[in-house]
Design an enzyme around this catalytic site. Structure first.
Site, PDB file in Angstrom:
ATOM      1  N   GLN A 197       2.569  10.819  -1.968  1.00 45.34           N
ATOM      2  CA  GLN A 197       3.363  11.864  -0.331  1.00 45.34           C
ATOM      3  C   GLN A 197       4.550  11.569  -0.227  1.00 45.34           C
ATOM      4  OE1 GLN A 197       0.622  10.276   2.307  1.00 45.34           O
ATOM      5  NE2 GLN A 197      -1.047  10.966   0.622  1.00 45.34           N
ATOM      6  N   TYR A 254      -4.720   7.582  -6.320  1.00 43.19           N
ATOM      7  CA  TYR A 254      -6.050   8.050  -6.870  1.00 43.19           C
ATOM      8  C   TYR A 254      -6.064   9.250  -7.776  1.00 43.19           C
ATOM      9  CZ  TYR A 254      -4.688  10.062  -2.074  1.00 43.19           C
ATOM     10  OH  TYR A 254      -4.032  10.839  -0.921  1.00 43.19           O
ATOM     11  N   HIS A 262      -5.832  -0.733   6.901  1.00 42.94           N
ATOM     12  CA  HIS A 262      -6.009  -0.219   8.268  1.00 42.94           C
ATOM     13  C   HIS A 262      -6.486  -0.538   8.975  1.00 42.94           C
ATOM     14  CE1 HIS A 262      -3.701   3.069   6.627  1.00 42.94           C
ATOM     15  NE2 HIS A 262      -4.745   3.444   5.501  1.00 42.94           N
ATOM     16  N   HIS A 265       0.997   5.499  -1.843  1.00 47.99           N
ATOM     17  CA  HIS A 265       0.814   7.169  -2.631  1.00 47.99           C
ATOM     18  C   HIS A 265       2.102   7.191  -3.245  1.00 47.99           C
ATOM     19  CE1 HIS A 265      -3.306   5.610  -0.920  1.00 47.99           C
ATOM     20  NE2 HIS A 265      -2.910   6.215   0.663  1.00 47.99           N
ATOM     21  N   ASP A 286       2.666   3.431   2.840  1.00 46.00           N
ATOM     22  CA  ASP A 286       1.763   3.918   3.003  1.00 46.00           C
ATOM     23  C   ASP A 286       1.915   5.510   2.361  1.00 46.00           C
ATOM     24  OD1 ASP A 286      -1.473   5.798   2.599  1.00 46.00           O
ATOM     25  OD2 ASP A 286      -1.613   4.762   4.569  1.00 46.00           O
ATOM     26  N   HIS A 317       1.233  -1.296   0.104  1.00 43.81           N
ATOM     27  CA  HIS A 317       0.195  -0.279  -0.215  1.00 43.81           C
ATOM     28  C   HIS A 317       0.654   1.017   0.111  1.00 43.81           C
ATOM     29  CE1 HIS A 317      -3.803   2.117   0.906  1.00 43.81           C
ATOM     30  NE2 HIS A 317      -3.052   2.501   1.268  1.00 43.81           N
ATOM     31  N   HIS A 341      -9.736   0.915   1.809  1.00 42.45           N
ATOM     32  CA  HIS A 341      -9.048   1.557   2.414  1.00 42.45           C
ATOM     33  C   HIS A 341     -10.961   1.065   3.584  1.00 42.45           C
ATOM     34  CE1 HIS A 341      -6.837   4.940   0.645  1.00 42.45           C
ATOM     35  NE2 HIS A 341      -5.893   4.302   2.405  1.00 42.45           N
ATOM     36  N   GLU A 368     -10.155   3.158   9.177  1.00 40.68           N
ATOM     37  CA  GLU A 368      -9.173   3.825   9.969  1.00 40.68           C
ATOM     38  C   GLU A 368      -9.559   4.563  10.633  1.00 40.68           C
ATOM     39  OE1 GLU A 368      -5.249   6.371   7.761  1.00 40.68           O
ATOM     40  OE2 GLU A 368      -7.267   6.152   6.806  1.00 40.68           O
TER      41      GLU A 368
END
Length: 459
Positions: free
Chosen positions: A64, A125, A274, A61, A325, A59, A237, A240
């Protein structure tokens, strides 16, 4: 980045599915699979000290990563939380260009490989231009992730994300969310375009589907995503944040996990991310579906999400894997250590996930290797003939590993060591990390430095 034809790897010690073995020789076929293994043999080819199956980072992103260190100031609210962090993230992503995203993705994939991961599940995303207008190529930003994987050699499972609404009440997307948004029909078009670009990657590449969450996807959207996925990996998700649980209860009358298990065919190709806000009975029920729990202990700690009930989940034969993440820090060993220590802090105990037969480190490592591979649809997770040659080697001469035998190797690596112990990584036979460094690391780092410098000027 191609596989070395007929590569031979010799390990003085190796963790095989039935336990530890010595003087193990592995042959890698042209297509990146382990074609043969031999125990009690003599050195030949690439020689390493300790060989392990290299886990998947299930997982991520990617974009980030360039935010790391930017969100540690308290906001105007009396109580800082995930939701205030999210506002910072929305402002950051609004200045990102496709070129930025490609550079950041290559850098973080390189870091993952150097940390011991062989593959990645990219929960992607960010689809459109600032303001929400699609690019001329609807899959422009997906293509940038794919191009980064071509450069780094990481095993990619791309998980384009369906994101429809700003909340369970189906409110419109907020300004910070409009770069994510698609209806199911446009999302299906994006998926098909990304599939075309994915065909350029080696055969270990996988395309999955990710309905973002019960907040962002309605019932019809979830149904469409499930149909589009078929037997491909499906990530989502789930449970969470406390506020998320309360919002789902208000909109759908039940808690998120309870609602999903009643209304969706959750099974082995699902990965629920999560799951830090589950009741004991929900934990047991989710474990019994065969789905993988996607745990991100460093990010969950950073955001104050809560603690996943790993003890109860494993007691119910639940499968789990590890993801980085938010990519605030890329460290396989630290993710595992944080997961175990969170259980100890909550329960006031030690060796919480160990069994009478296997140490804490052994249980953690084997479970995340197998669970991560299952989650991203990858035939890997163990040193076994027929699987992809996803391999990570540790330096037997590292101070904390010297003289260690059996499970103590993994315990020392996870609880006393760090990623400096890693010497080599292979992803489907691609020898991408040598002597602790990625083979294209200098160029990738240089490009990332330029990207971050330009971003600072725009922020």
């Amino acid at each position: 980045m191609s596989t070395i034809s007929g590569a031979h790897i010799f390990a003085k010690k190796a963790l095989l599915p039935d336990g530890w073995a010595e003087n193990v020789a592995i042959t890698v076929s042209d297509d990146g699979h382990i074609s043969s293994m031999q125990r009690d043999t003599v050195p030949a080819g690439n020689s390493v000290g300790i060989l392990l199956p290299a886990p998947a980072n299930l997982h991520s992103h990617a974009f980030q990563r360039a935010m790391a260190g930017m969100s540690e100031r308290r906001g105007q609210e009396a109580h800082d939380s995930f939701w205030t962090w999210r506002e910072i993230m929305f402002r950051f992503l609004d200045v990102l260009t496709p070129e930025d995203i490609g550079s950041i993705a290559a850098f973080v994939q390189m870091e993952m490989l150097e940390a011991g991961y062989a593959s990645i599940g990219e929960f992607h995303y960010l689809h459109h231009q600032p303001g929400g207008t699609p690019y001329a190529n609807l899959a422009e930003l997906s293509d940038r992730i794919i191009e980064a994987a071509e450069k780094t050699g990481i095993g990619l499972t791309l998980l384009p994300v369906l994101y429809q609404h700003g909340g369970c009440d189906r409110r419109p997307l907020a300004p910070g969310q409009v770069r994510f948004g698609n209806d199911p029909d446009r999302f299906a078009m994006l998926f098909e375009l990304a599939a075309g670009t994915m065909s350029r990657l080696p055969e270990d590449a996988v395309l999955g589907v990710a309905p973002h969450s019960l907040r962002a996807v309605d019932e019809d959207g979830l149904t469409a995503a499930i149909a589009l996925a078929g037997d491909r990996p499906l990530h989502m998700h789930l449970a969470e944040q406390v506020a998320e649980v309360e919002e789902v209860i208000a909109a759908r009358g039940t808690r998120p996990v309870e609602w999903l298990l009643r209304n969706a065919p959750v099974s082995e190709n699902w990965c629920l991310i999560h799951c830090t806000q589950m009741l004991p009975e929900e934990t047991a029920a989710l474990a019994k579906t065969g789905a993988v729990a996607g745990l991100c202990p460093i990010t969950e700690s950073s955001l104050g999400d809560g603690i996943f009930d790993g003890v109860r989940y494993t007691e119910n034969d639940g499968k789990f894997g590890i993801g980085s993440d938010s990519n605030i820090r890329i460290s396989l060993s630290e993710e595992l250590r944080t997961l175990e220590y969170s259980q100890r802090l909550r329960d006031k105990c030690r060796a919480s996930i160990a069994t009478p037969e296997k140490s804490t480190g052994r249980v953690l490592f084997e479970k995340v290797a197998l669970g991560g591979a299952q989650a991203i649809g990858r035939k890997a997770g163990a040193l076994a003939t027929g699987g992809f040659a996803d391999l990570v080697a540790l330096d037997e001469k590292a101070i904390d590993l010297e003289g260690r035998e059996g499970d103590e190797i993994l315990d020392a690596y996870i609880f006393a060591g760090d990623d400096r112990m890693i010497t080599d990584v292979w992803s489907a036979g691609r020898h991408v990390v040598r002597e602790g460094k990625h083979v294209k690391g200098d160029a990738i780092r240089a490009a990332y430095r330029k990207t971050v410098a330009a971003l600072r000027m725009r922020l």
